[in-house]
Design a protein around this motif. Structure first.
Motif, PDB file in Angstrom:
ATOM      1  N   MET A 121       0.828  -1.197   0.000  1.00  0.00           N
ATOM      2  CA  MET A 121       0.000   0.000   0.000  1.00  0.00           C
ATOM      3  C   MET A 121       0.872   1.261   0.000  1.00  0.00           C
ATOM      4  O   MET A 121       0.622   2.212  -0.761  1.00  0.00           O
ATOM      5  CB  MET A 121      -0.915  -0.014   1.221  1.00  0.00           C
ATOM      6  N   VAL A 122       1.889   1.267   0.853  1.00  0.00           N
ATOM      7  CA  VAL A 122       2.781   2.421   0.910  1.00  0.00           C
ATOM      8  C   VAL A 122       3.534   2.585  -0.408  1.00  0.00           C
ATOM      9  O   VAL A 122       3.708   3.714  -0.905  1.00  0.00           O
ATOM     10  CB  VAL A 122       3.761   2.279   2.096  1.00  0.00           C
ATOM     11  N   GLU A 123       3.971   1.484  -0.995  1.00  0.00           N
ATOM     12  CA  GLU A 123       4.697   1.553  -2.257  1.00  0.00           C
ATOM     13  C   GLU A 123       3.825   2.102  -3.373  1.00  0.00           C
ATOM     14  O   GLU A 123       4.273   2.909  -4.202  1.00  0.00           O
ATOM     15  CB  GLU A 123       5.224   0.164  -2.623  1.00  0.00           C
ATOM     16  N   GLN A 124       2.578   1.684  -3.410  1.00  0.00           N
ATOM     17  CA  GLN A 124       1.660   2.198  -4.418  1.00  0.00           C
ATOM     18  C   GLN A 124       1.436   3.703  -4.234  1.00  0.00           C
ATOM     19  O   GLN A 124       1.382   4.465  -5.205  1.00  0.00           O
ATOM     20  CB  GLN A 124       0.331   1.443  -4.337  1.00  0.00           C
ATOM     21  N   ARG A 125       1.343   4.129  -2.971  1.00  0.00           N
ATOM     22  CA  ARG A 125       1.167   5.553  -2.703  1.00  0.00           C
ATOM     23  C   ARG A 125       2.413   6.347  -3.103  1.00  0.00           C
ATOM     24  O   ARG A 125       2.327   7.463  -3.637  1.00  0.00           O
ATOM     25  CB  ARG A 125       0.866   5.740  -1.224  1.00  0.00           C
ATOM     26  N   LYS A 126       3.573   5.772  -2.865  1.00  0.00           N
ATOM     27  CA  LYS A 126       4.815   6.429  -3.276  1.00  0.00           C
ATOM     28  C   LYS A 126       4.848   6.646  -4.778  1.00  0.00           C
ATOM     29  O   LYS A 126       5.229   7.727  -5.260  1.00  0.00           O
ATOM     30  CB  LYS A 126       6.028   5.590  -2.854  1.00  0.00           C
ATOM     31  N   ARG A 127       4.457   5.640  -5.531  1.00  0.00           N
ATOM     32  CA  ARG A 127       4.487   5.770  -6.985  1.00  0.00           C
ATOM     33  C   ARG A 127       3.541   6.862  -7.458  1.00  0.00           C
ATOM     34  O   ARG A 127       3.864   7.643  -8.364  1.00  0.00           O
ATOM     35  CB  ARG A 127       4.120   4.431  -7.628  1.00  0.00           C
ATOM     36  N   MET A 128       2.387   6.951  -6.852  1.00  0.00           N
ATOM     37  CA  MET A 128       1.424   7.967  -7.246  1.00  0.00           C
ATOM     38  C   MET A 128       1.957   9.369  -6.954  1.00  0.00           C
ATOM     39  O   MET A 128       1.909  10.263  -7.814  1.00  0.00           O
ATOM     40  CB  MET A 128       0.106   7.741  -6.501  1.00  0.00           C
ATOM     41  N   LEU A 129       2.504   9.565  -5.744  1.00  0.00           N
ATOM     42  CA  LEU A 129       3.016  10.888  -5.383  1.00  0.00           C
ATOM     43  C   LEU A 129       4.264  11.244  -6.190  1.00  0.00           C
ATOM     44  O   LEU A 129       4.481  12.409  -6.534  1.00  0.00           O
ATOM     45  CB  LEU A 129       3.319  10.936  -3.883  1.00  0.00           C
ATOM     46  N   GLN A 130       5.079  10.242  -6.484  1.00  0.00           N
ATOM     47  CA  GLN A 130       6.262  10.500  -7.298  1.00  0.00           C
ATOM     48  C   GLN A 130       5.862  10.932  -8.703  1.00  0.00           C
ATOM     49  O   GLN A 130       6.489  11.820  -9.297  1.00  0.00           O
ATOM     50  CB  GLN A 130       7.142   9.259  -7.361  1.00  0.00           C
ATOM     51  N   ALA A 131       4.829  10.307  -9.241  1.00  0.00           N
ATOM     52  CA  ALA A 131       4.352  10.696 -10.569  1.00  0.00           C
ATOM     53  C   ALA A 131       3.849  12.134 -10.584  1.00  0.00           C
ATOM     54  O   ALA A 131       3.927  12.823 -11.611  1.00  0.00           O
ATOM     55  CB  ALA A 131       3.250   9.740 -11.017  1.00  0.00           C
ATOM     56  N   GLU A 132       3.345  12.607  -9.448  1.00  0.00           N
ATOM     57  CA  GLU A 132       2.871  13.985  -9.365  1.00  0.00           C
ATOM     58  C   GLU A 132       4.006  14.975  -9.122  1.00  0.00           C
ATOM     59  O   GLU A 132       3.787  16.187  -9.151  1.00  0.00           O
ATOM     60  CB  GLU A 132       1.832  14.112  -8.249  1.00  0.00           C
ATOM     61  N   GLY A 133       5.215  14.508  -8.879  1.00  0.00           N
ATOM     62  CA  GLY A 133       6.360  15.402  -8.708  1.00  0.00           C
ATOM     63  C   GLY A 133       6.628  15.838  -7.288  1.00  0.00           C
ATOM     64  O   GLY A 133       7.416  16.762  -7.064  1.00  0.00           O
ATOM     65  N   LEU A 134       6.020  15.189  -6.290  1.00  0.00           N
ATOM     66  CA  LEU A 134       6.232  15.601  -4.902  1.00  0.00           C
ATOM     67  C   LEU A 134       7.626  15.243  -4.386  1.00  0.00           C
ATOM     68  O   LEU A 134       8.065  15.791  -3.370  1.00  0.00           O
ATOM     69  CB  LEU A 134       5.174  14.969  -3.983  1.00  0.00           C
ATOM     70  N   PHE A 135       8.314  14.331  -5.078  1.00  0.00           N
ATOM     71  CA  PHE A 135       9.647  13.917  -4.615  1.00  0.00           C
ATOM     72  C   PHE A 135      10.768  14.559  -5.435  1.00  0.00           C
ATOM     73  O   PHE A 135      11.944  14.233  -5.232  1.00  0.00           O
ATOM     74  CB  PHE A 135       9.796  12.399  -4.695  1.00  0.00           C
ATOM     75  N   ASP A 136      10.457  15.445  -6.363  1.00  0.00           N
ATOM     76  CA  ASP A 136      11.477  15.997  -7.256  1.00  0.00           C
ATOM     77  C   ASP A 136      12.542  16.738  -6.451  1.00  0.00           C
ATOM     78  O   ASP A 136      12.233  17.565  -5.575  1.00  0.00           O
ATOM     79  CB  ASP A 136      10.844  16.950  -8.269  1.00  0.00           C
ATOM     80  N   ALA A 137      13.802  16.452  -6.777  1.00  0.00           N
ATOM     81  CA  ALA A 137      14.908  17.120  -6.072  1.00  0.00           C
ATOM     82  C   ALA A 137      14.981  18.606  -6.417  1.00  0.00           C
ATOM     83  O   ALA A 137      15.488  19.407  -5.619  1.00  0.00           O
ATOM     84  CB  ALA A 137      16.226  16.437  -6.423  1.00  0.00           C
ATOM     85  N   ALA A 138      14.456  18.998  -7.580  1.00  0.00           N
ATOM     86  CA  ALA A 138      14.558  20.397  -7.994  1.00  0.00           C
ATOM     87  C   ALA A 138      13.726  21.323  -7.115  1.00  0.00           C
ATOM     88  O   ALA A 138      14.040  22.511  -6.987  1.00  0.00           O
ATOM     89  CB  ALA A 138      14.131  20.534  -9.457  1.00  0.00           C
ATOM     90  N   ARG A 139      12.693  20.816  -6.486  1.00  0.00           N
ATOM     91  CA  ARG A 139      11.817  21.666  -5.676  1.00  0.00           C
ATOM     92  C   ARG A 139      12.240  21.711  -4.209  1.00  0.00           C
ATOM     93  O   ARG A 139      11.660  22.452  -3.425  1.00  0.00           O
ATOM     94  CB  ARG A 139      10.368  21.179  -5.758  1.00  0.00           C
ATOM     95  N   LYS A 140      13.188  20.921  -3.823  1.00  0.00           N
ATOM     96  CA  LYS A 140      13.618  20.906  -2.416  1.00  0.00           C
ATOM     97  C   LYS A 140      14.399  22.176  -2.095  1.00  0.00           C
ATOM     98  O   LYS A 140      15.264  22.599  -2.855  1.00  0.00           O
ATOM     99  CB  LYS A 140      14.452  19.658  -2.124  1.00  0.00           C
ATOM    100  N   ARG A 141      14.109  22.776  -0.966  1.00  0.00           N
ATOM    101  CA  ARG A 141      14.717  24.040  -0.560  1.00  0.00           C
ATOM    102  C   ARG A 141      15.928  23.808   0.349  1.00  0.00           C
ATOM    103  O   ARG A 141      15.965  22.836   1.098  1.00  0.00           O
ATOM    104  CB  ARG A 141      13.683  24.904   0.168  1.00  0.00           C
ATOM    105  N   ILE A 252       7.030   7.945   3.573  1.00  0.00           N
ATOM    106  CA  ILE A 252       6.842   8.908   2.490  1.00  0.00           C
ATOM    107  C   ILE A 252       7.290  10.302   2.921  1.00  0.00           C
ATOM    108  O   ILE A 252       7.767  11.091   2.105  1.00  0.00           O
ATOM    109  CB  ILE A 252       5.375   8.893   2.033  1.00  0.00           C
ATOM    110  N   LEU A 253       7.182  10.604   4.208  1.00  0.00           N
ATOM    111  CA  LEU A 253       7.619  11.915   4.689  1.00  0.00           C
ATOM    112  C   LEU A 253       9.097  12.151   4.394  1.00  0.00           C
ATOM    113  O   LEU A 253       9.504  13.275   4.093  1.00  0.00           O
ATOM    114  CB  LEU A 253       7.352  12.019   6.197  1.00  0.00           C
ATOM    115  N   ASP A 254       9.923  11.103   4.487  1.00  0.00           N
ATOM    116  CA  ASP A 254      11.344  11.247   4.183  1.00  0.00           C
ATOM    117  C   ASP A 254      11.566  11.677   2.737  1.00  0.00           C
ATOM    118  O   ASP A 254      12.528  12.391   2.432  1.00  0.00           O
ATOM    119  CB  ASP A 254      12.079   9.927   4.439  1.00  0.00           C
ATOM    120  N   LEU A 255      10.682  11.248   1.843  1.00  0.00           N
ATOM    121  CA  LEU A 255      10.854  11.536   0.425  1.00  0.00           C
ATOM    122  C   LEU A 255      10.341  12.918   0.041  1.00  0.00           C
ATOM    123  O   LEU A 255      10.899  13.568  -0.838  1.00  0.00           O
ATOM    124  CB  LEU A 255      10.139  10.467  -0.413  1.00  0.00           C
TER     125      LEU A 255
END
Length: 444
Positions: A121-141, A252-255
């Motif tokens: 379940m967590v892995e599926q949620r990770k894939r969905m959020l990653q597809a939306e760009g929530l884990f992109d390194a470019a947006r990290k401050r 997911i919070l770590d990502l």
């Protein structure tokens, strides 16, 4: 549903039953069994590309019992991301393959079970959020170098809170910690965590937020993999540091956080610098700067001394001596050249004047010749141009004479075709007072 009892087959060493009969009867018996849900751990997954049928090995979670399972690629894909070692629940039905006599369990549905289900379940949620760009390194401050106030979200009176506060106070005493207590596990934890994070994000003096917990089981850490919490952290304007302290799995919070710390203590070290270390760095930097300045001053002093020791700086006028001498020589050469040119031009002018004078009528007159003109001022250059009794003027070098023609005697070569030839008088010599023979001249 239990199989109906059948009559035992009669067999003996003298009259054995054919193998096919026994295998077919076994298959018929197994085919009458219902499919059943079983739980076990996947210890081997044999994926064969290009084929529909895939094979798994399922082992009991407690006993040393394992079976071979056949399934389709569609069933594996529907089960989500599963790996070897995952505990699953499989809907299987035993069957017998006639050709090999192998007992195989056909798996018609596969689901992760227990922690495996949670991980899927967590892995599926990770894939969905990653597809939306929530884990992109470019947006990290980036974290601020010296935060004025550090926001902390953690459990009340927890070891994580103590570690963060003590380490920040020890490393950078000037930093203040703004704490928001929240549940860190259980159904109500997500809502409280989101409220605490939003409260600190709205605080005007909070420069960075730490979300801390001292580890725990997979079930205890599920709130930190909640989708709503991940989106709340993603929407924060303040940099967020995740310090869950769980190395086995990654919530997911770590990502989605701007920085992941392995422990709450590590988060404190990453958020504020160590004052002692920074003071040492500043001291070394000051020492290096001082040495660099002194070295630069020494180098420039040596360079200045070298410049001052050069002849041009010891006696600045000395460099002009050579130029003065060359200028004097140049002036002398120029004077000689001008004089020579003037003499040359003067000599040429003198020659030109002499040539002009030698070609002028006045020079001819000075040699004893005269120029005769009639009363109208026309030049008399032939005897035929005048007549007896005509008044003529003789121009000499120093003046003129007014004369009257008493006789005209043309030369024989010019008058032979017009008139009888007269005796030719002897030619006049230059400077003779008498211009014409057998004539008299009168001065007027």
């Amino acid at each position: 549903m239990a199989a109906e009892p059948r009559q035992r087959l009669a067999s003996s060493p003298e009259q054995p039953q054919p193998l096919r009969v026994v295998v077919n009867l076994t298959k018929e018996y197994l085919d009458r069994l219902n499919a059943v849900w079983v739980e076990g751990q996947l210890i081997e997954i044999k994926r064969r590309s290009g084929t529909v049928m895939q094979f798994l090995t399922l082992r009991d979670t407690l006993a040393e019992v394992s079976v071979s399972i056949s399934t389709t690629q569609a069933v594996l894909d529907a089960a989500g991301p599963i790996t070897e070692g995952t505990v699953v629940a499989a809907w299987v039905k035993p069957t017998l393959w006639l050709k090999s006599g192998s007992l195989v369990f056909e798996c018609r549905e596969l689901r992760p079970s227990g922690e495996g289900r949670l991980l899927a379940m967590v892995e599926q949620r990770k894939r969905m959020l990653q597809a939306e760009g929530l884990f992109d390194a470019a947006r990290k401050r980036r974290l601020p170098f010296l935060p004025r106030r550090v926001g902390l979200v953690t459990g009340a009176q927890s070891a994580a809170e103590r570690d963060v506060v003590e380490n920040i106070a020890r490393r950078w005493p000037a930093a203040l910690v703004e704490v928001r207590h929240s549940l860190v596990q259980g159904p109500a934890a997500v809502e409280q965590l989101i409220g605490a994070i939003r409260s600190l994000d709205a605080h005007p003096e909070v420069d960075v937020i730490i979300v801390a917990r001292g580890g725990g089981s997979l079930e205890d850490l599920l709130p930190f993999s909640d989708e709503a919490l991940a989106r709340a952290v993603f929407a924060c304007r303040t940099p967020v540091v995740s310090a869950i302290g769980h190395e086995t799995d990654t919530p997911i919070l770590d990502l989605v956080a701007d920085l992941r710390a392995s422990t709450p203590t590590d988060a404190a070290k990453r958020v504020v610098p160590d004052a002692t270390v920074e003071a040492q760095l500043v001291g070394r930097a000051i020492g290096q700067a001082r040495r660099a300045i002194l070295a630069r001053v020494d180098a420039e002093s040596r360079r200045l001394a070298e410049l001052r020791s050069r002849p041009v700086l010891r006696d600045p006028a000395a460099v002009l001596d050579g130029h003065t001498e060359r200028l004097q020589h140049a002036r002398e050469r120029l004077g000689r050249a001008v004089d020579a040119r003037l003499r040359e031009e003067q000599l040429g002018l003198t020659h030109a004047i002499e040539r002009v004078r030698s070609l002028s009528p006045r020079a001819t007159l000075q040699r004893g010749y005269v120029i005769l003109t009639d009363a109208d001022g026309r030049t008399v250059d032939r005897v035929a141009a005048t007549s007896r009794g005509a008044a003529v003027r003789a121009r000499l070098a120093d003046g003129h004479l007014d004369l009257t023609v008493t006789a005209a005697a043309p030369e024989a070569s010019t008058a032979a075709s017009h008139a009888p030839q007269a005796p030719v008088p002897p030619p006049l010599s230059p400077g003779s007072a008498k211009a014409l023979p057998a004539t008299t001249t009168e001065e007027q």
